[in-house]
Design a protein around this motif. Structure first.
Motif, PDB file in Angstrom:
ATOM      1  N   ARG A 178       0.873  -1.163   0.000  1.00 48.31           N
ATOM      2  CA  ARG A 178       0.000   0.000   0.000  1.00 48.31           C
ATOM      3  C   ARG A 178       0.912   1.216   0.000  1.00 48.31           C
ATOM      4  N   PRO A 179       0.637   2.210  -0.852  1.00 48.21           N
ATOM      5  CA  PRO A 179       1.592   3.310  -1.006  1.00 48.21           C
ATOM      6  C   PRO A 179       2.034   3.908   0.317  1.00 48.21           C
ATOM      7  N   VAL A 180       3.343   4.086   0.413  1.00 45.92           N
ATOM      8  CA  VAL A 180       3.977   4.617   1.609  1.00 45.92           C
ATOM      9  C   VAL A 180       5.179   5.414   1.126  1.00 45.92           C
ATOM     10  N   SER A 181       5.650   6.353   1.909  1.00 45.66           N
ATOM     11  CA  SER A 181       6.777   7.159   1.467  1.00 45.66           C
ATOM     12  C   SER A 181       7.982   6.275   1.188  1.00 45.66           C
ATOM     13  N   SER A 182       8.768   6.651   0.189  1.00 44.28           N
ATOM     14  CA  SER A 182       9.973   5.890  -0.121  1.00 44.28           C
ATOM     15  C   SER A 182      10.919   5.853   1.070  1.00 44.28           C
ATOM     16  N   GLU A 183      10.925   6.919   1.858  1.00 42.91           N
ATOM     17  CA  GLU A 183      11.780   6.937   3.051  1.00 42.91           C
ATOM     18  C   GLU A 183      11.353   5.854   4.037  1.00 42.91           C
ATOM     19  N   ARG A 184      10.042   5.684   4.214  1.00 43.68           N
ATOM     20  CA  ARG A 184       9.553   4.664   5.145  1.00 43.68           C
ATOM     21  C   ARG A 184       9.857   3.266   4.618  1.00 43.68           C
ATOM     22  N   ALA A 185       9.660   3.062   3.324  1.00 46.23           N
ATOM     23  CA  ALA A 185       9.972   1.761   2.733  1.00 46.23           C
ATOM     24  C   ALA A 185      11.451   1.441   2.889  1.00 46.23           C
ATOM     25  N   THR A 186      12.299   2.434   2.692  1.00 48.92           N
ATOM     26  CA  THR A 186      13.746   2.230   2.829  1.00 48.92           C
ATOM     27  C   THR A 186      14.108   1.887   4.264  1.00 48.92           C
ATOM     28  N   GLU A 187      13.523   2.591   5.216  1.00 51.56           N
ATOM     29  CA  GLU A 187      13.789   2.311   6.636  1.00 51.56           C
ATOM     30  C   GLU A 187      13.398   0.871   6.980  1.00 51.56           C
ATOM     31  N   TYR A 188      12.232   0.458   6.519  1.00 46.80           N
ATOM     32  CA  TYR A 188      11.760  -0.895   6.802  1.00 46.80           C
ATOM     33  C   TYR A 188      12.685  -1.936   6.177  1.00 46.80           C
ATOM     34  N   ALA A 189      13.043  -1.725   4.921  1.00 46.94           N
ATOM     35  CA  ALA A 189      13.923  -2.675   4.240  1.00 46.94           C
ATOM     36  C   ALA A 189      15.277  -2.763   4.928  1.00 46.94           C
ATOM     37  N   LYS A 190      15.808  -1.628   5.351  1.00 46.74           N
ATOM     38  CA  LYS A 190      17.100  -1.638   6.047  1.00 46.74           C
ATOM     39  C   LYS A 190      16.998  -2.392   7.365  1.00 46.74           C
ATOM     40  N   ALA A 191      15.907  -2.175   8.081  1.00 48.16           N
ATOM     41  CA  ALA A 191      15.740  -2.866   9.373  1.00 48.16           C
ATOM     42  C   ALA A 191      15.725  -4.382   9.173  1.00 48.16           C
ATOM     43  N   LEU A 192      15.072  -4.855   8.110  1.00 46.31           N
ATOM     44  CA  LEU A 192      15.047  -6.297   7.857  1.00 46.31           C
ATOM     45  C   LEU A 192      16.420  -6.808   7.427  1.00 46.31           C
ATOM     46  N   ALA A 193      17.163  -6.013   6.666  1.00 48.20           N
ATOM     47  CA  ALA A 193      18.512  -6.412   6.269  1.00 48.20           C
ATOM     48  C   ALA A 193      19.425  -6.515   7.482  1.00 48.20           C
ATOM     49  N   VAL A 194      19.301  -5.563   8.394  1.00 53.16           N
ATOM     50  CA  VAL A 194      20.095  -5.605   9.628  1.00 53.16           C
ATOM     51  C   VAL A 194      19.711  -6.830  10.458  1.00 53.16           C
ATOM     52  N   GLU A 195      18.410  -7.094  10.546  1.00 52.21           N
ATOM     53  CA  GLU A 195      17.946  -8.259  11.297  1.00 52.21           C
ATOM     54  C   GLU A 195      18.467  -9.554  10.677  1.00 52.21           C
ATOM     55  N   ALA A 196      18.449  -9.632   9.347  1.00 49.84           N
ATOM     56  CA  ALA A 196      18.961 -10.826   8.663  1.00 49.84           C
ATOM     57  C   ALA A 196      20.437 -11.036   8.980  1.00 49.84           C
TER      58      ALA A 196
END
Length: 293
Positions: A178-196
């Motif tokens: 669902r559309p969300v700011s690119s900044e928010r999507a980037t933050e979420y993706a980074k958090a999952l990469a760090v968790e991985a």
């Protein structure tokens, strides 16, 4: 003499059809154009309404390879263009909306790269992407292991992921949002990469630093930024062979021992689309888009 072809009522000059673009296999420019014509039904929905970045290789992958974002000189007036905001000021970019535009762009000999947002809402991400890039001696096999973990982790947040080959060494994971700011999507993706990386420290790295990457999979989360683009599904890549960034099933990801079964060339894709359909079609279903937590 350059042949003139009519596509959906548009006249196109298709040049140098016998030119070999992939010397390793003898694959010609005419075959490149045939590939795009036969996969257009699957490819076009993933290009439509997304400003196109060209990664051009007019003399093949061993020649000059260069990015071009602005509308190329000589673009026909019937090709759709749009003004796109950029930090350095607005620019006009191409939108490939139909078969005629696709064939015109393919005649330029280009990889197709698109952002994770639509022209109607710049910088509002409607897709999430992870680019899994193996550092030797790691291969796509390790990418598959990381992809399966990310799939389950995303599912825990109610987000369904789909996979495609990068057309090079790795894998791409994509999910509809669902559309969300690119900044928010980037933050979420980074958090999952760090968790991985925390869960699989011997296998994953989330930072781009080259010295950290040998033997690991770099989980590139940064392509969710509004200014970044990713290879579009079904695009040919500028590699030694005419490799395609091809959608794959999760069964194929789970069974990718040796990785040989996750390389798809232009000649493989038409039959896959015929037999499997567009495996990434769910990305186009607004109703199935995930919501970031």
């Amino acid at each position: 003499m350059t042949p003139i072809t009519e596509v959906e009522g548009r006249r196109l000059a298709l040049s140098n059809l016998e030119k070999v673009l992939y010397p390793a296999t003898g694959f010609t420019k005419g075959e490149v154009l045939h590939y795009y014509a036969t996969t257009a039904d699957a490819l076009l929905p993933h290009l439509r309404d997304r400003p196109l970045s060209f990664l051009r290789y007019p003399d093949g992958p061993d020649g000059q390879v260069f990015f071009a974002k602005n509308v190329p000189p000589g673009t026909p007036e019937w090709v759709t263009t749009a003004e796109v905001p950029r930090s350095e000021g607005p620019a006009r970019m191409v939108l490939v909306q139909d078969l005629a535009s696709l064939m015109w762009a393919a005649n330029l000999v280009t990889e197709f790269h698109t952002p994770q947002w639509l022209i109607q809402a710049p910088a509002l991400a409607d897709r999430l992407v992870f680019d899994l890039d193996p550092g030797a001696p790691a291969t796509v096999v390790e990418c598959c292991e990381v992809a399966l973990w990310l799939r389950e982790r995303l599912a825990a947040d109610g987000i369904e992921a789909y996979a495609k080959t990068s057309g090079s060494k790795g894998l791409h994971l994509l999910a509809a949002l669902r559309p969300v700011s690119s900044e928010r999507a980037t933050e979420y993706a980074k958090a999952l990469a760090v968790e991985a990386e925390k869960v699989m420290p011997r296998l994953v790295v989330h930072r781009m630093t080259r010295s950290l990457r040998p033997g690991k999979v770099f989980v590139d989360w940064s392509q969710n930024a509004a200014r970044k683009t990713t290879a579009t599904p079904y695009t040919l890549r500028a590699r030694a062979e005419p490799a395609v960034s091809a959608p794959v099933t999760w069964d194929e990801v789970e069974g990718c021992e040796g990785g040989a079964g996750l390389t798809f060339l232009a000649g493989d894709v038409a039959s896959r689309v015929r037999d499997l359909g567009d495996l990434l079609a769910p990305l186009l279903d607004v109703g199935g888009a995930g919501v970031l937590p």
